[in-house]
Motif scaffolding. Sequence first.
Motif: not given
Length: 77
Positions: A13-18, A21
């Motif tokens: 996963y490369h997006g903003k981590f939450t 998400n």
Amino acid sequence: MDKYEFLYPQSRYHGKFTPENFLFDANLQEFATRVSYIASLENSGKLSPQEAYRQIKNLWKELKASKKCLLDTPPSS
């Protein structure tokens, strides 16, 4: 690599981590993998087009529910 990792590969996963998400990304990857399998089964004649459509439609409903639950609700404080 075990059988599960082979059948259900996951990318990083490369997006903003939450947490939300991250979980939705995992659900999205599983959706894509399962749609690919269903399409392959339909193309090889193992599933009828109607059955493939029905299965993909159900997977889509599950993904939409996941999005609504994980991404469309405001975070609790």
